[in-house]
Design a protein around this motif. Structure first.
Motif, PDB file in Angstrom:
ATOM      1  N   ALA A  34       0.823  -1.205   0.000  1.00  0.00           N
ATOM      2  CA  ALA A  34       0.000   0.000   0.000  1.00  0.00           C
ATOM      3  C   ALA A  34       0.863   1.264   0.000  1.00  0.00           C
ATOM      4  CB  ALA A  34      -0.924   0.014   1.217  1.00  0.00           C
ATOM      5  N   ILE A  35       1.971   1.227   0.728  1.00  0.00           N
ATOM      6  CA  ILE A  35       2.870   2.379   0.772  1.00  0.00           C
ATOM      7  C   ILE A  35       3.641   2.496  -0.541  1.00  0.00           C
ATOM      8  CG2 ILE A  35       4.750   3.472   2.028  1.00  0.00           C
ATOM      9  CD1 ILE A  35       2.094   3.254   3.549  1.00  0.00           C
TER      10      ILE A  35
ATOM     11  N   ASP B  58       2.540   1.644  -3.402  1.00  0.00           N
ATOM     12  CA  ASP B  58       1.583   2.207  -4.358  1.00  0.00           C
ATOM     13  C   ASP B  58       1.521   3.722  -4.231  1.00  0.00           C
ATOM     14  OD1 ASP B  58      -0.726   2.102  -6.273  1.00  0.00           O
ATOM     15  OD2 ASP B  58      -1.793   2.853  -4.519  1.00  0.00           O
ATOM     16  N   ARG B  59       1.510   4.235  -3.026  1.00  0.00           N
ATOM     17  CA  ARG B  59       1.482   5.678  -2.816  1.00  0.00           C
ATOM     18  C   ARG B  59       2.746   6.340  -3.353  1.00  0.00           C
ATOM     19  NH1 ARG B  59      -1.092   8.015   2.624  1.00  0.00           N
ATOM     20  NH2 ARG B  59      -3.165   7.135   2.460  1.00  0.00           N
TER      21      ARG B  59
ATOM     22  N   ARG C  55       4.309  10.255  -0.728  1.00  0.00           N
ATOM     23  CA  ARG C  55       3.446  10.523  -1.870  1.00  0.00           C
ATOM     24  C   ARG C  55       4.022  11.678  -2.670  1.00  0.00           C
ATOM     25  NH1 ARG C  55      -2.847  10.524  -0.374  1.00  0.00           N
ATOM     26  NH2 ARG C  55      -2.915  10.687  -2.650  1.00  0.00           N
TER      27      ARG C  55
ATOM     28  N   ARG D 130      -9.432   2.250  -4.313  1.00  0.00           N
ATOM     29  CA  ARG D 130      -8.017   2.544  -4.047  1.00  0.00           C
ATOM     30  C   ARG D 130      -7.839   2.583  -2.530  1.00  0.00           C
ATOM     31  NH1 ARG D 130      -4.013   7.500  -6.033  1.00  0.00           N
ATOM     32  NH2 ARG D 130      -2.087   6.378  -5.559  1.00  0.00           N
TER      33      ARG D 130
ATOM     34  N   SER E  89      -5.410   2.566  -0.477  1.00  0.00           N
ATOM     35  CA  SER E  89      -4.260   3.174   0.183  1.00  0.00           C
ATOM     36  C   SER E  89      -4.413   4.665   0.443  1.00  0.00           C
ATOM     37  CB  SER E  89      -2.997   2.940  -0.659  1.00  0.00           C
ATOM     38  OG  SER E  89      -3.103   3.586  -1.917  1.00  0.00           O
TER      39      SER E  89
ATOM     40  N   LEU F 125      -5.532   1.331   5.266  1.00  0.00           N
ATOM     41  CA  LEU F 125      -4.864   1.693   4.014  1.00  0.00           C
ATOM     42  C   LEU F 125      -4.479   0.449   3.226  1.00  0.00           C
ATOM     43  CD1 LEU F 125      -2.553   4.544   5.388  1.00  0.00           C
ATOM     44  CD2 LEU F 125      -4.804   4.769   4.304  1.00  0.00           C
ATOM     45  N   SER F 126      -5.293  -0.588   3.345  1.00  0.00           N
ATOM     46  CA  SER F 126      -5.008  -1.875   2.700  1.00  0.00           C
ATOM     47  C   SER F 126      -6.343  -2.563   2.426  1.00  0.00           C
ATOM     48  CB  SER F 126      -4.136  -2.742   3.618  1.00  0.00           C
ATOM     49  OG  SER F 126      -4.809  -3.016   4.841  1.00  0.00           O
TER      50      SER F 126
END
Length: 423
Positions: free
Chosen positions: A68-69, A71-72, A129, A256, A258, A321-322
């Motif tokens: 998830a991180i 992806d950000r 991000r 989404r 995340s 966030l997952s």
């Protein structure tokens, strides 16, 4: 002023203050031209940006960073194009600077106007991000502010490349490059210095996880606009259209996961639990979501293809966030509201219902920045609201609340015009 002017961070803040004074009086055309140049430069230098980002991604994966991180953190050519498009959207937005908030002629003949003015120097502290780098810079420039950007070390290569592109474009358009700066240093010391730069930095905006926000709010001597974590809820009422409810739930959670406006908790009215919960579990399973269930949800899990685990007290407070969601059955709307008021971070809550009285009561009682009726939580976003790329979503109640666009990056001043008036 007590700031030590010899440190790199303080020197950057002094340069930002000089730049802020230069850009504050600029007309809209000058700022828009700089932003158009930024968008063009992002498109032209996409390969350079993606190459720098790849270094951050490789480092993150080697460190075992959660997906998830990652992806950000990731910038693809498509995402860079989308960021450039967001900048062009900001160009098209009205300039808030100089807008008259209110005005009147007083009984004594004095003309009084309250007008929007830039905040000055805005510091942004954010995590993982790199798109925030461009969003924040563009919004600050459009609203006449200089910006100091302190991203996380995990995105250092990406942010360095992006800020180089931004500064080159801004300077080519005739504005001071120091209106956009990356805060020097990768250590926590640079964050602390930025938080203590009172008198040089006018406001700090933290964007990231709960620990980052808590640190900035509790330790900064610079005024802070608190953005919050997104422990968002979807409540499915007894009068809900169940097809609609499934669609909204899955979109809120899985479109989404995340991001801060993704749903983290599902609440279901007991009156429809027998019918709705099995459908919801299967739909969440199809989306790859693990359900952290109370005993009443778990009672419907037999025969479901869902992955269901027992919820703990911590689950109700968690921003996952997952692909995880907490879920509970509640006795009625008031019980849902009580749960939300206890555990919510004050970001976004949604109700799915065909009952206008239920919708009205929910919107009246829920105290969050955004309350959605028969709509996904994912709409809480500056772009979706038509504000352009947002600087963050404020969960505080002073100055700004909810998605923060251009007007929220201004303050006001009063202009008093007389004709020899004395008091």
């Amino acid at each position: 002023m007590t700031n030590d002017s010899t440190t790199p961070v303080t020197q950057a803040a002094h340069r930002a203050r000089t730049a802020a004074a230069a850009i504050a009086p600029l007309p809209r055309a000058a700022k828009d031209a700089a932003l158009a140049a930024v968008a063009d430069a992002l498109d032209a230098r996409t390969a350079e940006i993606v190459e720098a980002n790849a270094k951050d991604i490789a480092k993150a994966r080697a460190a075992g960073t959660p997906d998830a991180i990652v992806d950000r953190l990731t910038l693809t050519p498509e995402r860079v194009r989308a960021i450039a498009s967001d900048v062009r959207d900001i160009v098209a937005l009205p300039d808030p600077v100089g807008e008259v908030v209110r005005g009147s002629t007083l009984p004594n003949g004095i003309d009084l106007r309250q007008v929007r003015v830039p905040l000055g120097v805005v510091g942004i502290i954010y995590e993982a991000r790199p798109n925030v780098t461009v969003d924040a810079a563009a919004l600050c420039l459009k609203s006449g502010n200089a910006v100091l950007l302190r991203g996380s070390s995990s995105a250092y290569e990406s942010n360095t490349a992006l800020v180089a592109v931004l500064r080159d474009a801004v300077a080519a358009a005739g504005l001071p490059a120091d209106a956009v700066q990356l805060v020097p240093g990768e250590s926590r010391d640079s964050v602390t210095e930025l938080m203590r730069a009172r008198g040089l930095v006018d406001v700090l905006i933290p964007r990231g996880g709960a620990s980052l926000i808590k640190n900035v709010v509790e330790n900064s001597t610079v005024p802070v606009i608190e953005t919050g974590t997104g422990n968002c809820h979807v409540y499915v009422d007894a009068a809900a259209d169940l097809d609609m409810a499934v669609d909204i739930l899955v979109n809120s959670k899985a479109q989404r996961p995340s991001v801060c406006n993704a749903a983290e908790t599902l609440l279901v009215h007991a009156g429809i639990a027998d019918v709705f919960v099995p459908r919801a579990l299967d739909a969440l399973a199809d989306a790859g979501v693990t359900v952290h269930a109370d005993t009443r949800i778990a009672a419907h899990a037999e025969g479901s293809k869902a992955t269901v685990v027992a919820a703990t007290e911590e689950d109700w407070e968690t921003e996952y966030l997952s692909y995880d969601i907490a879920a509970a059955v509640v006795d009625d709307l008031d019980a849902a509201v009580a749960h939300i008021r206890r555990y919510s971070s004050g970001h976004t809550e949604a109700i799915v219902t065909g009952s206008q009285p239920a919708a009205r009561r929910f919107t009246q009682l829920v105290d969050s920045t955004t309350v959605a009726v028969n709509a996904s939580t994912r709409f809480t976003d500056g772009g979706q609201f038509g504000f352009g790329a947002e600087i963050g979503i404020s969960t505080q109640k002073l100055h700004a609340r909810g998605p923060m666009g251009l007007p929220e990056l201004t303050s006001t001043k009063y202009i008093v015009t007389g004709d020899g008036h004395t008091r």
